[in-house]
Design an enzyme around this catalytic site. Sequence first.
Site, mmCIF file in Angstrom:
data_model
loop_
_atom_site.group_PDB
_atom_site.id
_atom_site.type_symbol
_atom_site.label_atom_id
_atom_site.label_comp_id
_atom_site.label_asym_id
_atom_site.label_seq_id
_atom_site.Cartn_x
_atom_site.Cartn_y
_atom_site.Cartn_z
ATOM 1 N N HIS A 1 -21.099 18.559 10.582
ATOM 2 C CA HIS A 1 -20.974 18.165 8.745
ATOM 3 C C HIS A 1 -20.877 17.245 8.777
ATOM 4 O O HIS A 1 -20.543 16.958 7.478
ATOM 5 C CB HIS A 1 -21.279 19.392 8.358
ATOM 6 C CG HIS A 1 -22.185 20.902 8.914
ATOM 7 N ND1 HIS A 1 -21.689 22.053 9.927
ATOM 8 C CD2 HIS A 1 -23.494 21.046 8.871
ATOM 9 C CE1 HIS A 1 -22.596 22.434 9.365
ATOM 10 N NE2 HIS A 1 -24.000 21.919 9.858
ATOM 11 N N HIS B 1 -27.949 16.490 2.087
ATOM 12 C CA HIS B 1 -28.232 18.212 2.141
ATOM 13 C C HIS B 1 -26.825 18.974 3.030
ATOM 14 O O HIS B 1 -26.766 19.963 2.478
ATOM 15 C CB HIS B 1 -28.940 18.718 2.806
ATOM 16 C CG HIS B 1 -28.916 18.222 4.514
ATOM 17 N ND1 HIS B 1 -28.412 17.694 5.066
ATOM 18 C CD2 HIS B 1 -28.590 19.444 5.398
ATOM 19 C CE1 HIS B 1 -28.684 17.270 6.083
ATOM 20 N NE2 HIS B 1 -28.034 18.815 6.759
ATOM 21 N N HIS C 1 -24.964 13.217 11.046
ATOM 22 C CA HIS C 1 -25.625 14.886 11.221
ATOM 23 C C HIS C 1 -26.500 14.682 10.142
ATOM 24 O O HIS C 1 -27.875 14.847 10.310
ATOM 25 C CB HIS C 1 -24.987 16.042 10.280
ATOM 26 C CG HIS C 1 -25.984 16.979 9.972
ATOM 27 N ND1 HIS C 1 -26.999 17.215 11.147
ATOM 28 C CD2 HIS C 1 -25.805 17.980 8.818
ATOM 29 C CE1 HIS C 1 -27.767 18.464 10.470
ATOM 30 N NE2 HIS C 1 -26.586 18.811 9.196
#
Length: 248
Positions: free
Chosen positions: A114, A158, A118
């Site tokens: 993450h 996100h 990514h």
Amino acid sequence: VNKRHGTFAAEDARLLEAFAAFCGISGYVAHPQLVFEPTLAAMQQQYVVGAELREQLFTWGFDHFGVSADERVGLVVAMYEELGLVDTFSISTEKLLRFVIEVRRHYHSEVIYHNFEHAFDVTHSCFWYLHPRGGAAKDLPWMRPIDMFVLLTAALCHDINHQGLTNQFLRNMASPLGVLYSSGSIMETHHASITMAILTNHETNVFSSLTPELCKQAWRSLVATILSTTRVATRTTRAVSVICWTVV
């Protein structure tokens, strides 16, 4: 620490620890470290990418692991430009660059998955689907420019400031994040909070040119979209990220 009545017990210690964690994280979220020295010309020289590399954005199999970290920043800016968002919403190049740079700074390179690579991958996938030269734009006639603006921004942010740990692990270990966001999806709420902190700073607020009403709608959709990325998101939460424009 003293109590007015009774003795200071273990439960009081846990409450104090949770309060201290809340204050610490709230202070961080409310006042992210935003230090900007480069001029626009310097940033353009460092981050803006050429036409040949931009063209790779229209390839689904684009191998972005072959580009530098700075080139990824430039390519994200290029995605906003190629979708017409910069012109449609009068986003200044300087503000957009600072926004993307600040988002990248909040991703941890030591986190194996993450990380900003990514985030770029997910953002590029969304871009490819949204752009007319991509694979699905013809199937999304209902997508307005503002919807694309919010979706691309949510994709970029996100997983921002991800710790590399699961929600359940953070909850079980009673970590500061686990305590602060114990009533919901811990990391997803944290991602949304960090995103909001960056976007509420005038140096990086790419929503600043929106009308007050449209900005309010954009905020709701952005937060709902980020929260919907949790694996345990409710069907209602996921639906809100898609249809909230019609209910506000």
